[in-house]
Motif scaffolding. Structure first.
Motif, short mmCIF file in Angstrom:
data_model
loop_
_atom_site.label_atom_id
_atom_site.label_comp_id
_atom_site.label_asym_id
_atom_site.label_seq_id
_atom_site.Cartn_x
_atom_site.Cartn_y
_atom_site.Cartn_z
N PRO A 1 0.83 -1.22 0.00
CA PRO A 1 0.00 0.00 0.00
C PRO A 1 0.86 1.27 0.00
O PRO A 1 1.98 1.27 0.52
CB PRO A 1 -0.78 -0.08 1.30
N VAL B 1 -4.27 7.06 8.14
CA VAL B 1 -4.82 5.71 8.20
C VAL B 1 -4.80 5.30 9.66
O VAL B 1 -3.73 5.21 10.27
CB VAL B 1 -4.01 4.70 7.35
N VAL C 1 -5.13 -2.00 5.81
CA VAL C 1 -4.95 -1.66 4.40
C VAL C 1 -3.96 -2.69 3.85
O VAL C 1 -2.81 -2.74 4.27
CB VAL C 1 -4.44 -0.22 4.22
N VAL D 1 -3.03 -0.97 -2.78
CA VAL D 1 -3.93 0.13 -2.42
C VAL D 1 -3.15 1.43 -2.53
O VAL D 1 -2.06 1.56 -1.96
CB VAL D 1 -4.48 -0.04 -0.98
N ILE E 1 -9.47 -2.29 3.80
CA ILE E 1 -9.29 -1.99 2.38
C ILE E 1 -8.38 -3.08 1.82
O ILE E 1 -7.19 -3.13 2.12
CB ILE E 1 -8.68 -0.59 2.18
#
Length: 175
Positions: free
Chosen positions: A11, A19, A25, A29, A43
């Motif tokens: 990510p 975040v 995540v 991403v 995510i």
């Protein structure tokens, strides 16, 4: 931040992007600058790609996932309400996805469209720009009005400001 590399995919978070350490995540991403990714959010870019535009707020408990080899594109200054489930292909700039809404595979939501709370945008459904939709499946109930734009522009800025506050102040766990 709770960022996880998966299958060689890492990510990326842009400058001023927050975040939550309570979010996950994963994989491919790409979060642009000045985004807010809330607590309990997941995510998953494990076998697809997720692109989140600048100034976007992904509120608490939201799940975003892309299908194998697919891309979920979320535009700039989008608001994804608490508990939304996003499997869409594309969400246009400034769109609002209400709390608890579901955007199924291959869905498309236009710029400045408003998806009401608990609404279901079904597989391959396309929502035009500048309309408000509600129900299951989503149906157009009216056009977006200047009062909507004025209200949601203020709310969108609140989340950009909140991201910056979290980055500056952090969270403190109390034992």
């Amino acid at each position: 931040m709770s960022l996880y590399r998966f299958s060689g995919r890492t990510p990326i978070v842009g400058a001023g992007g927050y975040v939550s350490e309570l979010a996950m995540v994963i994989g491919d991403v790409r979060i642009s600058e000045n985004c807010y990714i809330g607590h309990g959010t997941v995510i998953r870019g494990d076998y697809g790609t997720i692109e989140i535009g600048p100034g976007t707020a992904v509120e608490e408990g939201t799940v975003i996932h892309a299908p194998p080899g697919g891309t979920c594109r979320i535009g700039k200054s989008v608001t994804l309400g608490h508990g939304a489930i996003i499997h869409a292909d594309e969400i246009g700039d400034y769109a609002l996805i209400g709390m608890g809404s579901i955007l199924s595979l291959n869905a498309i939501v236009g710029c400045w469209a408003i998806v009401a709370e608990g609404c279901v945008v079904k597989n391959k459904q396309s929502i035009p720009e500048k309309v408000v939709v509600a129900g299951n499946p989503a149906r157009i109930i009216r056009n977006t009005e200047p009062r909507d734009v004025e209200f949601w522009t203020r709310v969108k800025q609140l989340y950009v400001d909140l991201a910056h506050r979290y980055l500056k102040e952090g969270m403190e766990k109390i034992d």
